[in-house]
Scaffold this motif. Structure first.
Motif, PDB file in Angstrom:
ATOM      1  N   ASP A 230       0.813  -1.205   0.000  1.00  0.00           N
ATOM      2  CA  ASP A 230       0.000   0.000   0.000  1.00  0.00           C
ATOM      3  C   ASP A 230       0.849   1.258   0.000  1.00  0.00           C
ATOM      4  O   ASP A 230       0.453   2.279  -0.562  1.00  0.00           O
ATOM      5  CB  ASP A 230      -0.932   0.023   1.221  1.00  0.00           C
ATOM      6  CG  ASP A 230      -1.939  -1.112   1.185  1.00  0.00           C
ATOM      7  OD1 ASP A 230      -2.310  -1.520   0.069  1.00  0.00           O
ATOM      8  OD2 ASP A 230      -2.331  -1.582   2.267  1.00  0.00           O
ATOM      9  N   GLN A 231       1.986   1.210   0.654  1.00  0.00           N
ATOM     10  CA  GLN A 231       2.860   2.366   0.688  1.00  0.00           C
ATOM     11  C   GLN A 231       4.315   1.933   0.804  1.00  0.00           C
ATOM     12  O   GLN A 231       4.623   0.888   1.378  1.00  0.00           O
ATOM     13  CB  GLN A 231       2.488   3.297   1.833  1.00  0.00           C
ATOM     14  CG  GLN A 231       2.632   2.698   3.215  1.00  0.00           C
ATOM     15  CD  GLN A 231       2.336   3.727   4.304  1.00  0.00           C
ATOM     16  OE1 GLN A 231       2.605   4.908   4.145  1.00  0.00           O
ATOM     17  NE2 GLN A 231       1.756   3.270   5.398  1.00  0.00           N
ATOM     18  N   THR A 232       5.172   2.749   0.256  1.00  0.00           N
ATOM     19  CA  THR A 232       6.609   2.507   0.326  1.00  0.00           C
ATOM     20  C   THR A 232       7.290   3.773   0.844  1.00  0.00           C
ATOM     21  O   THR A 232       6.829   4.891   0.594  1.00  0.00           O
ATOM     22  CB  THR A 232       7.188   2.126  -1.048  1.00  0.00           C
ATOM     23  OG1 THR A 232       6.885   3.166  -1.997  1.00  0.00           O
ATOM     24  CG2 THR A 232       6.602   0.816  -1.539  1.00  0.00           C
ATOM     25  N   GLN A 233       8.385   3.558   1.545  1.00  0.00           N
ATOM     26  CA  GLN A 233       9.155   4.672   2.083  1.00  0.00           C
ATOM     27  C   GLN A 233      10.637   4.426   1.834  1.00  0.00           C
ATOM     28  O   GLN A 233      11.126   3.310   1.977  1.00  0.00           O
ATOM     29  CB  GLN A 233       8.932   4.834   3.588  1.00  0.00           C
ATOM     30  CG  GLN A 233       7.529   5.223   3.987  1.00  0.00           C
ATOM     31  CD  GLN A 233       7.381   5.386   5.483  1.00  0.00           C
ATOM     32  OE1 GLN A 233       8.363   5.559   6.193  1.00  0.00           O
ATOM     33  NE2 GLN A 233       6.158   5.318   5.973  1.00  0.00           N
ATOM     34  N   GLN A 257       8.098   9.244   0.504  1.00  0.00           N
ATOM     35  CA  GLN A 257       7.016   8.316   0.853  1.00  0.00           C
ATOM     36  C   GLN A 257       5.957   8.342  -0.254  1.00  0.00           C
ATOM     37  O   GLN A 257       5.535   9.413  -0.701  1.00  0.00           O
ATOM     38  CB  GLN A 257       6.374   8.710   2.180  1.00  0.00           C
ATOM     39  CG  GLN A 257       5.225   7.797   2.590  1.00  0.00           C
ATOM     40  CD  GLN A 257       4.583   8.229   3.886  1.00  0.00           C
ATOM     41  OE1 GLN A 257       4.895   9.290   4.422  1.00  0.00           O
ATOM     42  NE2 GLN A 257       3.671   7.431   4.406  1.00  0.00           N
ATOM     43  N   ARG A 258       5.542   7.138  -0.662  1.00  0.00           N
ATOM     44  CA  ARG A 258       4.496   7.034  -1.673  1.00  0.00           C
ATOM     45  C   ARG A 258       3.374   6.187  -1.103  1.00  0.00           C
ATOM     46  O   ARG A 258       3.599   5.051  -0.673  1.00  0.00           O
ATOM     47  CB  ARG A 258       5.043   6.421  -2.960  1.00  0.00           C
ATOM     48  CG  ARG A 258       4.011   6.355  -4.073  1.00  0.00           C
ATOM     49  CD  ARG A 258       4.615   5.868  -5.383  1.00  0.00           C
ATOM     50  NE  ARG A 258       3.629   5.847  -6.453  1.00  0.00           N
ATOM     51  CZ  ARG A 258       3.284   6.894  -7.189  1.00  0.00           C
ATOM     52  NH1 ARG A 258       3.889   8.053  -6.973  1.00  0.00           N
ATOM     53  NH2 ARG A 258       2.371   6.778  -8.136  1.00  0.00           N
ATOM     54  N   ARG A 259       2.150   6.722  -1.123  1.00  0.00           N
ATOM     55  CA  ARG A 259       0.978   6.044  -0.556  1.00  0.00           C
ATOM     56  C   ARG A 259       0.064   5.603  -1.694  1.00  0.00           C
ATOM     57  O   ARG A 259      -0.681   6.409  -2.257  1.00  0.00           O
ATOM     58  CB  ARG A 259       0.253   6.989   0.398  1.00  0.00           C
ATOM     59  CG  ARG A 259      -0.949   6.388   1.107  1.00  0.00           C
ATOM     60  CD  ARG A 259      -0.482   5.392   2.169  1.00  0.00           C
ATOM     61  NE  ARG A 259      -1.598   4.915   2.951  1.00  0.00           N
ATOM     62  CZ  ARG A 259      -1.972   5.441   4.116  1.00  0.00           C
ATOM     63  NH1 ARG A 259      -1.300   6.474   4.615  1.00  0.00           N
ATOM     64  NH2 ARG A 259      -2.997   4.957   4.772  1.00  0.00           N
ATOM     65  N   ASP A 260       0.118   4.310  -2.081  1.00  0.00           N
ATOM     66  CA  ASP A 260      -0.629   3.699  -3.198  1.00  0.00           C
ATOM     67  C   ASP A 260      -0.887   4.730  -4.296  1.00  0.00           C
ATOM     68  O   ASP A 260       0.028   5.251  -4.902  1.00  0.00           O
ATOM     69  CB  ASP A 260      -1.916   3.011  -2.713  1.00  0.00           C
ATOM     70  CG  ASP A 260      -2.763   3.865  -1.789  1.00  0.00           C
ATOM     71  OD1 ASP A 260      -3.021   5.019  -2.120  1.00  0.00           O
ATOM     72  OD2 ASP A 260      -3.134   3.367  -0.697  1.00  0.00           O
ATOM     73  N   GLN A 264       2.202  11.441  -2.858  1.00  0.00           N
ATOM     74  CA  GLN A 264       3.636  11.253  -2.676  1.00  0.00           C
ATOM     75  C   GLN A 264       4.153  12.438  -1.870  1.00  0.00           C
ATOM     76  O   GLN A 264       3.770  13.575  -2.101  1.00  0.00           O
ATOM     77  CB  GLN A 264       4.364  11.162  -4.014  1.00  0.00           C
ATOM     78  CG  GLN A 264       5.876  10.994  -3.855  1.00  0.00           C
ATOM     79  CD  GLN A 264       6.566  10.669  -5.154  1.00  0.00           C
ATOM     80  OE1 GLN A 264       6.164   9.752  -5.867  1.00  0.00           O
ATOM     81  NE2 GLN A 264       7.614  11.411  -5.473  1.00  0.00           N
ATOM     82  N   ASN A 383      -2.596  13.790   3.667  1.00  0.00           N
ATOM     83  CA  ASN A 383      -1.251  13.473   3.187  1.00  0.00           C
ATOM     84  C   ASN A 383      -0.140  14.122   4.017  1.00  0.00           C
ATOM     85  O   ASN A 383       1.019  14.108   3.610  1.00  0.00           O
ATOM     86  CB  ASN A 383      -1.085  13.846   1.713  1.00  0.00           C
ATOM     87  CG  ASN A 383      -1.534  15.253   1.395  1.00  0.00           C
ATOM     88  OD1 ASN A 383      -2.476  15.759   1.995  1.00  0.00           O
ATOM     89  ND2 ASN A 383      -0.873  15.896   0.445  1.00  0.00           N
ATOM     90  N   GLN A 387       2.247   8.161  10.382  1.00  0.00           N
ATOM     91  CA  GLN A 387       1.821   6.770  10.363  1.00  0.00           C
ATOM     92  C   GLN A 387       2.485   6.018  11.527  1.00  0.00           C
ATOM     93  O   GLN A 387       3.648   6.269  11.840  1.00  0.00           O
ATOM     94  CB  GLN A 387       2.214   6.082   9.045  1.00  0.00           C
ATOM     95  CG  GLN A 387       1.409   6.509   7.835  1.00  0.00           C
ATOM     96  CD  GLN A 387       1.888   7.833   7.265  1.00  0.00           C
ATOM     97  OE1 GLN A 387       3.086   8.083   7.198  1.00  0.00           O
ATOM     98  NE2 GLN A 387       0.957   8.683   6.878  1.00  0.00           N
TER      99      GLN A 387
END
Length: 489
Positions: A230-233, A257-260, A264, A383, A387
């Motif tokens: 779902d998200q990558t950091q 950080q990118r959230r699905d 971003q 955004n 988290q």
């Protein structure tokens, strides 16, 4: 003599056999007190000062005079006179039970630490200990003990033998015997949990730390995290302490950080910090953050933030390879100006972490980690939320699965050490956070157990925890297992 018979005379020594002798002695007068009437101070064998002393203030019993002389001399040694001598002279035996005497104090030359010479680790960053060789640093045992204690707090060195001192006519040199230790680490986590459609989901992260590879005390961090797709950091940072052989250092970091398909966010920090010793620092950073909304969520919006942040840090570790953490205190206070499409707003943020390992006895320890994040704003966008959830905050939940502008987590463990390589631990975590949708506070709980094993590669931690909301029933299907490996190289 210690009983006061200073006029004792041995008259006759008679041999009875090979193992037995008799000695005839005359005790004469017994003295009970010594009165110090003068104090002579000597430097280079010359009397430079004589002080007449009051008899009332300097009257000692025979039994206590030796202790007094020892304490007086010890005080001189601690004040930087390692070759000081204190003794009585000019004794006058009177008809009374009191002896008059002069105190002779030979201070010789006061010693300062002029040089610190490192043996074994020739490229050791000497700025870490330069404060101990300043022109005003007096030489004494307390200073050497403090120096050796400060060396123990530096993770990338080991003292191979006790410090030695070389005294010359006009200088004092301290020799340190050090060995360089590799403190690079790679940490990985794999998390297992059931998804809403009863499918097994994987999540995890990889952290890399490179420390002192350039022999400058520098620290380089790199981290990558993937949370269920779902998200990558991605984040990286570098700390360069002791620039130009001063206590000032430089740090910078980058986080993406990118959230699905929602947004971003990119953050860039740079600043200076003051590091009085290896354990602590205080600094000032400039922050730039921008976010691009990539979805149709009405709660997301493009923004740009600029601001400053004050941070302070205190970290203490031990030589225990299985449980090296002892104390961590981190705080950050920041003020930002957020620019949205139609408005600007001042924001306040606060981050704090307190970690402590309490040693109850030889086998039992209690670990706690308190973490708090807060963002103050009148119109918070989705955004820009923090988290949390999972390892590092509250276990029993997916990594970074909960979004909030405010949360506080308390992670606790009771640890029982089986031996030097293994300990068992409980898991009891609590969290309070503000629900972004309802704007109300919710509570989270998690409980479980785990085991940590010191292997040749590093520390392997296996744990399992079940997390739930305050009013929710216990659901075993929401149990999360974590496998974490910290590799030293």
């Amino acid at each position: 003599m210690k009983k006061g018979f200073l006029g004792l005379v041995a008259l006759k020594n008679k041999r009875i056999n090979d193992t037995l002798h008799t000695l005839q002695m005359v005790l004469n007068r017994k003295y009970t007190h010594i009165a110090i009437v003068k104090e002579h101070t000597l430097i280079n064998k010359k009397i430079v000062k004589t002080v007449m002393l009051s008899r009332k203030r300097n009257l000692f019993t025979i039994q206590s005079i030796e202790t007094y002389l020892s304490q007086h001399n010890a005080t001189l040694i601690q004040n930087g006179y390692p070759f000081a001598e204190t003794k009585l002279s000019d004794l006058i035996l009177k008809d009374s039970d009191t002896i008059e005497a002069s105190l002779l104090v030979s201070r010789k030359t006061k010693r300062y630490i002029n040089r610190i010479i490192v043996k074994g680790y020739q490229k050791f960053p000497k700025r870490l200990i330069s404060d101990f060789s300043s022109p005003k640093q007096v030489y004494n045992s307390k200073t050497i003990a403090t120096l050796e204690q400060s060396l123990k707090s530096i993770p990338f060195i080991k003292q191979t033998k006790e410090a030695e001192v070389l005294f010359k006519k006009d200088s004092t040199s301290v020799f340190l015997y050090l060995e360089k230790i590799k403190t690079n680490t790679a940490e990985g986590l794999i998390g297992f949990n059931n998804s809403t459609n009863d499918q097994l989901e994987l999540n995890g992260f990889v952290n890399l730390k490179l420390q002192n590879n350039l022999d400058r005390g520098e620290t380089f961090l790199l981290a990558y995290r993937n949370d269920n797709g779902d998200q990558t950091q991605f984040s990286t940072s570098i700390d360069l302490p002791y620039l130009w052989k001063t206590a000032i250092g430089l740090n910078s970091s980058l986080r993406i950080q990118r959230r699905d398909s929602t947004y971003q966010r990119t953050s860039l920090n740079a600043g200076l910090f003051y590091k009085p010793n290896w354990n602590s620092s205080i600094g000032l950073n400039y922050n730039n953050e921008n976010s691009t909304a990539t979805g149709d969520n009405i709660d997301t919006e493009d923004f740009i933030k600029n601001g400053i942040e004050v941070q302070a840090e205190l970290i203490k570790i031990t030589a225990d390879r299985l449980m090296p953490e002892n104390l961590v205190i981190r705080t950050r206070l920041g003020i930002n100006n957020r620019e949205l499409e139609n408005e600007n707003e001042k924001q306040f943020n606060f981050h704090a972490t307190f970690l402590k390992l309490w040693h109850l006895n030889k086998r039992s320890m209690f670990f706690n980690k308190l973490t708090s994040y807060y963002l103050q704003s009148n119109n918070i966008k989705f955004n820009e939320l923090y988290q949390f959830g999972g390892l590092g905050s509250i276990r029993g939940f997916n990594q970074n699965s909960i979004d909030s502008s405010f949360y506080t987590t308390l992670a606790t463990e009771y640890r029982y050490r089986l031996n030097n390589q293994i300990y068992l631990h409980s898991i009891l975590d609590i969290a309070v956070f503000e629900n972004f949708n309802t704007k109300k506070l919710d509570k989270l709980y998690s409980y479980g157990a785990g085991i940590a094993i010191l292997t040749q590669a590093g520390i392997l931690n296996l744990s399992i925890a079940n997390g739930r909301f305050e009013d929710a029933k216990v659901d075993l299907s929401s149990t999360v297992a974590h496998i974490n490996l910290l590799i030293n190289f």
